[in-house]
Design a protein around this motif. Structure first.
Motif, short mmCIF file in Angstrom:
data_model
loop_
_atom_site.label_atom_id
_atom_site.label_comp_id
_atom_site.label_asym_id
_atom_site.label_seq_id
_atom_site.Cartn_x
_atom_site.Cartn_y
_atom_site.Cartn_z
N LEU A 161 52.14 16.85 34.45
CA LEU A 161 52.11 18.19 35.01
C LEU A 161 53.31 19.02 34.53
CD1 LEU A 161 50.90 17.41 38.64
CD2 LEU A 161 49.64 18.67 36.88
N ALA A 162 54.46 18.37 34.42
CA ALA A 162 55.66 19.09 33.97
C ALA A 162 55.48 19.58 32.53
CB ALA A 162 56.89 18.17 34.06
N TYR A 163 54.94 18.72 31.68
CA TYR A 163 54.70 19.14 30.30
C TYR A 163 53.61 20.21 30.22
CZ TYR A 163 57.77 15.74 28.04
OH TYR A 163 58.86 15.05 27.60
N ALA A 164 52.62 20.14 31.13
CA ALA A 164 51.58 21.17 31.16
C ALA A 164 52.19 22.52 31.51
CB ALA A 164 50.50 20.80 32.17
N ASP A 165 53.15 22.52 32.47
CA ASP A 165 53.83 23.77 32.84
C ASP A 165 54.60 24.34 31.65
OD1 ASP A 165 52.82 23.66 35.38
OD2 ASP A 165 54.57 22.65 36.23
N THR A 166 55.25 23.45 30.90
CA THR A 166 55.98 23.89 29.71
C THR A 166 55.01 24.47 28.68
OG1 THR A 166 57.62 22.14 30.07
CG2 THR A 166 57.57 23.17 27.88
N THR A 167 53.86 23.84 28.54
CA THR A 167 52.85 24.32 27.58
C THR A 167 52.43 25.76 27.87
OG1 THR A 167 52.01 22.05 27.42
CG2 THR A 167 50.61 23.82 26.54
N LEU A 168 52.29 26.07 29.16
CA LEU A 168 51.82 27.40 29.55
C LEU A 168 52.77 28.50 29.07
CD1 LEU A 168 50.52 26.72 33.17
CD2 LEU A 168 49.15 27.30 31.16
N GLN A 169 54.05 28.16 28.87
CA GLN A 169 55.02 29.15 28.41
C GLN A 169 54.71 29.64 26.99
OE1 GLN A 169 59.02 27.61 28.85
NE2 GLN A 169 58.55 26.71 30.86
N PHE A 170 53.96 28.82 26.24
CA PHE A 170 53.65 29.16 24.85
C PHE A 170 52.20 29.63 24.67
CE2 PHE A 170 57.03 25.99 24.84
CZ PHE A 170 57.98 26.60 24.04
N CYS A 171 51.46 29.79 25.78
CA CYS A 171 50.05 30.20 25.72
C CYS A 171 49.89 31.68 26.05
CB CYS A 171 49.20 29.39 26.70
SG CYS A 171 49.12 27.63 26.32
N GLN A 172 48.95 32.32 25.41
CA GLN A 172 48.60 33.70 25.73
C GLN A 172 47.76 33.71 27.00
OE1 GLN A 172 49.45 36.57 24.15
NE2 GLN A 172 48.33 37.75 25.67
N PRO A 173 48.20 34.37 28.07
CA PRO A 173 47.41 34.39 29.32
C PRO A 173 45.98 34.87 29.06
CG PRO A 173 49.60 35.30 29.70
CD PRO A 173 49.48 35.10 28.22
N GLY A 174 45.04 34.17 29.66
CA GLY A 174 43.63 34.53 29.52
C GLY A 174 42.96 33.93 28.30
N SER A 175 43.75 33.31 27.40
CA SER A 175 43.16 32.71 26.21
C SER A 175 42.52 31.37 26.57
CB SER A 175 44.23 32.49 25.14
OG SER A 175 45.17 31.52 25.60
N TYR A 176 41.74 30.81 25.63
CA TYR A 176 41.12 29.51 25.89
C TYR A 176 42.18 28.44 26.13
CZ TYR A 176 38.98 25.00 25.17
OH TYR A 176 38.61 23.68 25.33
N ASP A 177 43.23 28.46 25.30
CA ASP A 177 44.27 27.43 25.46
C ASP A 177 44.93 27.54 26.84
OD1 ASP A 177 43.90 26.36 22.92
OD2 ASP A 177 45.20 27.86 22.00
N TYR A 178 45.17 28.76 27.27
CA TYR A 178 45.79 28.96 28.59
C TYR A 178 44.89 28.42 29.69
CZ TYR A 178 48.07 31.42 32.48
OH TYR A 178 48.70 31.73 33.67
N LEU A 179 43.59 28.79 29.64
CA LEU A 179 42.64 28.33 30.66
C LEU A 179 42.43 26.82 30.58
CD1 LEU A 179 39.97 31.17 30.34
CD2 LEU A 179 41.72 30.93 32.10
N SER A 180 42.49 26.27 29.37
CA SER A 180 42.31 24.82 29.19
C SER A 180 43.45 24.05 29.86
CB SER A 180 42.22 24.50 27.70
OG SER A 180 42.06 23.12 27.51
N VAL A 181 44.69 24.54 29.68
CA VAL A 181 45.84 23.88 30.31
C VAL A 181 45.76 24.01 31.84
CG1 VAL A 181 48.36 23.83 30.51
CG2 VAL A 181 47.29 24.24 28.28
N GLN A 182 45.36 25.18 32.30
CA GLN A 182 45.20 25.38 33.75
C GLN A 182 44.11 24.45 34.30
OE1 GLN A 182 47.20 26.87 35.55
NE2 GLN A 182 47.55 29.04 35.14
#
Length: 528
Positions: A161-182
């Motif tokens: 979960l901690a690494y997932a939170d870090t990942t979100l910092q590099f994702c464009q909100p609303g993008s597939y990658d952002y939604l996938s991490v969420q």
């Protein structure tokens, strides 16, 4: 294990679609192989430089990474060597990142963490940093799932979960990658409502690929399973499995989970089909941890199948004894029935023969009736024509006789000769033939077209708009009316019999039909 699932129209439809997709699996696999072959040929070319080759290697890796582990591994090693040759450390970090993914997908946890630990994130692009931290999250998550130890698993999940939170910092909100991490976070925290909402957002994304849909549907299915909603979980797994088959994705869990769901429903046929498919995919990809999971479920399903077959065998033995006794009774009735059947068949044959004879006679009568109607119509037309023409000729002869009487009484012999010379037999005959032609074409309006159909295009007779019949057409018009005697035709048309023979022979020779069939085809032309 999931509870039993109630069948729905949607799940039945998706189940049918999945089975149909599996029948086309070789086609989907071949499409991926074709893309790989084209890229590999270009990669092996000596005409491309190392930078281009590195880019091609990344594309080949992308084709292999969820398709075939050992090939993806080989290209990761090639990418590392190319990066060393180029002396570009950032490319080497990218190559190691790709290697980490395939190691994790294959279940090599120790090697995965060793490779990830060797990567310097500061040399990665923003997009690759996103991939790096999410891969760290996935690695700890998969390790926790595989470990199944309640002492260590929470710590692994916390790191994930901690690494997932870090990942979100590099994702464009609303993008597939952002939604996938969420979605990944919702799965790890068991937040079913958030996972379902995220899946709806993913479905609305433009340019969503089938593989992205498969990953999102599989993640959301796990949340519905936790929420004790097996129907929705089953539907989403079907969506994911269909997308996996169509994209030739072998590194997947959807079809494996489907086999377990089908087994719990008692649908042994599909359970066996899906577990067999899952086993083939895991063996093809070389996913070690998946092979271990599948072997356990596979043995249960196959064992159940053997039990069912054994029970069926025992039941069949009992049924065989009962059927043997029944067969004896049936044979007795059969002997009686056969005797009665023979009598009935004999009567049927007599009735059938009578019906056939009656039908044949009816056909003959119908044909005779048609011919009679046609003959009557022809007679009516030509009798009318005959009386009309004869009346005109009688009138002409009567008028001629009166004039001759007058001229002879007054001894005007020169005028008599002049009157006789004014009678043009040829014109009279032509008028007679025109009248014949007009009546005939009224009876047989399609005669010329059907006559021409017996010849090649260049041999066909072409008439002007006001033209009636030619001599050739007139000869065969008389034949159609039943006048077959050439001598009679020659008298009617004012030609010698040899001329009639010549016309007939010349026409038949031009036709593509054999000479002996030609007149029969003329006789077959129907009147209106």
């Amino acid at each position: 294990m999931p509870p039993a699932i109630a069948s729905t129209n949607k799940s039945d439809s998706l189940l049918t679609e999945l089975n149909q997709a599996l029948t086309q699996k070789k086609t989907y696999d071949e499409q991926r192989w074709n893309r790989i072959r084209l890229l590999a040929t270009e990669f092996a070319s000596r005409q491309v430089n190392d930078d281009t080759k590195f880019a091609l290697g990344l594309r080949i890796y992308e084709e292999y990474k969820a398709f075939k582990y050992d090939s993806a591994f080989v290209y990761c090693q090639k990418l590392i060597r190319l990066a060393d040759q180029l002396q570009q450390p950032e490319k080497k970090e990218v190559a190691k990142l790709k290697l980490s993914f395939v190691l994790l997908s294959s279940g090599l946890f120790k090697e995965t963490f060793e490779t990830l630990d060797s990567i310097n994130p500061s040399q990665l692009s923003k997009e690759d940093k996103q991939s790096f931290y999410f891969l760290m999250a996935r690695a700890y998550s998969d390790l926790g799932d595989f470990n199944q130890d309640q002492t260590y698993r929470p710590a692994y999940y916390a790191k994930a979960l901690a690494y997932a939170d870090t990942t979100l910092q590099f994702c464009q909100p609303g993008s597939y990658d952002y939604l996938s991490v969420q979605g990944f976070r919702a799965q790890k925290t068991g937040n079913q409502a958030a996972g379902a909402a995220l899946y709806q957002q993913v479905q609305r994304l433009p340019h969503l690929t089938l593989h992205q849909l498969a990953v999102s549907a599989s993640t959301t299915a796990y949340l519905y399973e936790l929420a004790d909603q097996p129907e929705k979980a089953f539907e989403l797994l079907l969506v994911s499995a269909i997308a996996d088959v169509k994209t030739a994705t072998k590194e997947t869990t959807a079809i494996f989970k489907l086999s377990d769901y089908c087994y719990r429903q008692g649908d042994l046929k599909n359970a066996y089909t899906f577990i067999k498919e899952a086993r083939e995919e895991a063996n093809f990809y070389k996913a070690r941890q998946r092979q271990i999971e599948i072997s356990h479920v596979s043995s249960v399903i196959e064992g159940q199948k053997i039990n069912i077959i054994e029970n069926q065998r025992k039941s069949l033995k009992t049924y065989a004894i009962i059927m043997t006794l029944l067969a004896g009774v049936v044979i007795c009735f059969a002997v009686i029935s056969v005797k009665q059947l023979r009598k009935v068949r004999k009567a049927d044959r007599l009735i059938f023969a009578a019906n056939q004879e009656l039908q044949a006679r009816n056909d003959v009568l119908r044909q005779l009736n048609d011919d009679l109607n046609e003959a009557n119509k022809i007679k009516e037309e030509y009798i009318g024509f005959y009386f009309h023409n004869n009346s005109q000729y009688i009138d002409k002869i009567e008028a001629l006789k009166k004039r001759l009487d007058n001229l002879l009484s007054s001894k005007q012999y020169a005028s008599v000769q002049k009157l006789i010379d004014s009678v043009n037999i040829k014109n009279e005959r032509n008028e007679l033939l025109k009248g014949f032609d007009s009546i005939f074409l009224r009876l047989f309006p399609n005669f010329i077209a059907q006559f021409n159909a017996l010849f090649r295009e260049e041999e066909r007779i072409k008439l002007g708009e006001d033209s009636l019949l030619t001599t050739e057409l007139r000869i065969f018009a008389l034949i159609r009316l039943g006048i077959n005697d050439s001598e009679q035709i020659s008298r009617m048309l004012g030609y010698s019999i040899n001329t009639i023979y010549t016309y007939k022979t010349r026409v038949k020779n031009r036709s593509f039909l054999p000479n002996d069939e030609f007149e029969a085809r003329i006789q077959a032309i129907q009147a209106v």
